[in-house]
Write a protein that holds these residues in place. Sequence first.
Motif, PDB file in Angstrom:
ATOM      1  N   ALA A 106       0.439  -1.067  -0.691  1.00 20.08           N
ATOM      2  CA  ALA A 106       0.143   0.232   0.073  1.00 20.08           C
ATOM      3  C   ALA A 106       1.268   1.933   0.152  1.00 20.08           C
ATOM      4  CB  ALA A 106      -0.665  -0.269   0.972  1.00 20.08           C
ATOM      5  N   LEU A 107       2.132   0.931   0.399  1.00 21.55           N
ATOM      6  CA  LEU A 107       2.837   2.448   0.932  1.00 21.55           C
ATOM      7  C   LEU A 107       4.289   2.220  -0.354  1.00 21.55           C
ATOM      8  CD1 LEU A 107       3.466   2.542   4.459  1.00 21.55           C
ATOM      9  CD2 LEU A 107       2.466   3.990   3.486  1.00 21.55           C
ATOM     10  N   GLY A 108       3.991   1.304  -1.110  1.00 17.34           N
ATOM     11  CA  GLY A 108       5.028   1.541  -1.882  1.00 17.34           C
ATOM     12  C   GLY A 108       6.546   1.427  -1.900  1.00 17.34           C
ATOM     13  N   VAL A 109       6.587   0.217  -1.020  1.00 13.75           N
ATOM     14  CA  VAL A 109       8.098   0.017  -0.115  1.00 13.75           C
ATOM     15  C   VAL A 109       7.843  -1.004   0.075  1.00 13.75           C
ATOM     16  CG1 VAL A 109       8.079   2.877   0.891  1.00 13.75           C
ATOM     17  CG2 VAL A 109       7.556   0.934   2.275  1.00 13.75           C
ATOM     18  N   ASP A 110       9.474  -1.559   0.966  1.00 15.08           N
ATOM     19  CA  ASP A 110      10.019  -2.665   0.726  1.00 15.08           C
ATOM     20  C   ASP A 110       9.566  -3.151   2.692  1.00 15.08           C
ATOM     21  OD1 ASP A 110      11.608  -1.819   2.298  1.00 15.08           O
ATOM     22  OD2 ASP A 110      12.997  -3.123   0.897  1.00 15.08           O
ATOM     23  N   VAL A 111       9.013  -4.195   2.900  1.00 12.55           N
ATOM     24  CA  VAL A 111       8.939  -4.706   4.046  1.00 12.55           C
ATOM     25  C   VAL A 111      10.025  -4.151   5.317  1.00 12.55           C
ATOM     26  CG1 VAL A 111       8.270  -6.699   5.584  1.00 12.55           C
ATOM     27  CG2 VAL A 111       7.940  -7.234   3.620  1.00 12.55           C
ATOM     28  N   ASP A 112      10.495  -4.122   4.660  1.00 15.02           N
ATOM     29  CA  ASP A 112      12.132  -3.211   5.999  1.00 15.02           C
ATOM     30  C   ASP A 112      11.423  -2.130   6.464  1.00 15.02           C
ATOM     31  OD1 ASP A 112      13.312  -5.805   6.163  1.00 15.02           O
ATOM     32  OD2 ASP A 112      14.483  -4.983   4.422  1.00 15.02           O
ATOM     33  N   GLU A 113      11.294  -1.630   5.020  1.00  7.00           N
ATOM     34  CA  GLU A 113      10.994   0.046   5.508  1.00  7.00           C
ATOM     35  C   GLU A 113       9.682   0.126   6.461  1.00  7.00           C
ATOM     36  OE1 GLU A 113      11.094   4.584   4.682  1.00  7.00           O
ATOM     37  OE2 GLU A 113      12.376   2.747   5.003  1.00  7.00           O
ATOM     38  N   VAL A 114       8.767  -0.746   5.658  1.00  9.62           N
ATOM     39  CA  VAL A 114       7.650  -0.968   7.699  1.00  9.62           C
ATOM     40  C   VAL A 114       8.028  -0.671   8.633  1.00  9.62           C
ATOM     41  CG1 VAL A 114       5.392  -1.725   7.939  1.00  9.62           C
ATOM     42  CG2 VAL A 114       5.815  -1.422   5.147  1.00  9.62           C
ATOM     43  N   PHE A 167      -1.704   9.116   6.881  1.00 10.22           N
ATOM     44  CA  PHE A 167      -0.759   9.877   7.354  1.00 10.22           C
ATOM     45  C   PHE A 167       0.984  10.011   6.891  1.00 10.22           C
ATOM     46  CE2 PHE A 167      -3.963   9.256  10.514  1.00 10.22           C
ATOM     47  CZ  PHE A 167      -4.422  10.785  10.234  1.00 10.22           C
ATOM     48  N   VAL A 168       1.525   8.302   6.407  1.00 14.40           N
ATOM     49  CA  VAL A 168       2.285   8.576   6.122  1.00 14.40           C
ATOM     50  C   VAL A 168       2.665   9.040   4.360  1.00 14.40           C
ATOM     51  CG1 VAL A 168       4.520   6.209   5.679  1.00 14.40           C
ATOM     52  CG2 VAL A 168       3.164   6.456   7.168  1.00 14.40           C
ATOM     53  N   LEU A 169       1.749   8.747   4.274  1.00 15.65           N
ATOM     54  CA  LEU A 169       1.018   9.054   2.438  1.00 15.65           C
ATOM     55  C   LEU A 169       1.208  10.186   2.638  1.00 15.65           C
ATOM     56  CD1 LEU A 169      -0.846   6.239   0.808  1.00 15.65           C
ATOM     57  CD2 LEU A 169       1.267   6.366   0.155  1.00 15.65           C
ATOM     58  N   ALA A 170       0.907  10.769   2.736  1.00 14.38           N
ATOM     59  CA  ALA A 170       0.662  12.334   3.267  1.00 14.38           C
ATOM     60  C   ALA A 170       2.258  13.267   3.404  1.00 14.38           C
ATOM     61  CB  ALA A 170      -0.790  12.519   3.353  1.00 14.38           C
ATOM     62  N   ALA A 171       2.164  12.632   4.255  1.00 17.74           N
ATOM     63  CA  ALA A 171       3.596  13.130   4.846  1.00 17.74           C
ATOM     64  C   ALA A 171       4.777  13.129   3.725  1.00 17.74           C
ATOM     65  CB  ALA A 171       4.057  12.538   5.941  1.00 17.74           C
ATOM     66  N   ARG A 172       4.561  11.795   2.538  1.00 14.86           N
ATOM     67  CA  ARG A 172       5.356  12.078   1.658  1.00 14.86           C
ATOM     68  C   ARG A 172       5.542  13.169   0.726  1.00 14.86           C
ATOM     69  NH1 ARG A 172       6.217   5.918   1.453  1.00 14.86           N
ATOM     70  NH2 ARG A 172       7.482   5.403   3.069  1.00 14.86           N
ATOM     71  N   ARG A 173       4.228  13.692   0.688  1.00 16.76           N
ATOM     72  CA  ARG A 173       4.075  14.528  -0.302  1.00 16.76           C
ATOM     73  C   ARG A 173       4.402  15.968  -0.332  1.00 16.76           C
ATOM     74  NH1 ARG A 173      -2.280  11.992  -1.377  1.00 16.76           N
ATOM     75  NH2 ARG A 173      -1.406  10.547  -1.929  1.00 16.76           N
TER      76      ARG A 173
END
Length: 176
Positions: A136-144, A170-176
Amino acid sequence: MTVGDLTRDYRSRLAELLGEPLMVDDPLITTAQAAVLLGVEPQRVAGLVRAGHLPARSRSHRRLYLSDVVQSGLDQWMSVAEAGAVLGLGQTGVRRLISAGLLAAHGKELPLRRAEVEVLATLRDGWLTLSTAASALGVDVDEVQRLLRNRHLTHTCDVARPVYRHELAFVLAARR
């Protein structure tokens, strides 16, 4: 159905089961009779007596007052195996949830309150696995896992589903 209605229903069923009218307002009944009235296995009633959730009035024969059986709400308790079926987990998974403090154990035989298990099952619908959160975040498991360690995501305390779905926005919004 009110407690009074339930009591009248059980009294009439008990009189029918015994084949004679009841002579007292609150008769002593056996665990087997309680099981028949409640439509459950006698072992379930005996387990509640052993766990202290249903007061027995006579230890040797496990006699119960009809009023105690009516008020006990036998359906409010479930075993670890029954909880596993509700949660979609094995018994080990349920025991992990108990160890994590997500469920409270109240005895050995039938330790879990049905309401607590059902609430947790509803909550777990909003919890994600590491891989689902990573996708959902478009990252790997290590990043989660890093986000959980750094408290950018709050850990649910459920090893199998550690990520709250609602926090991903919230995490997706903080990346923008």
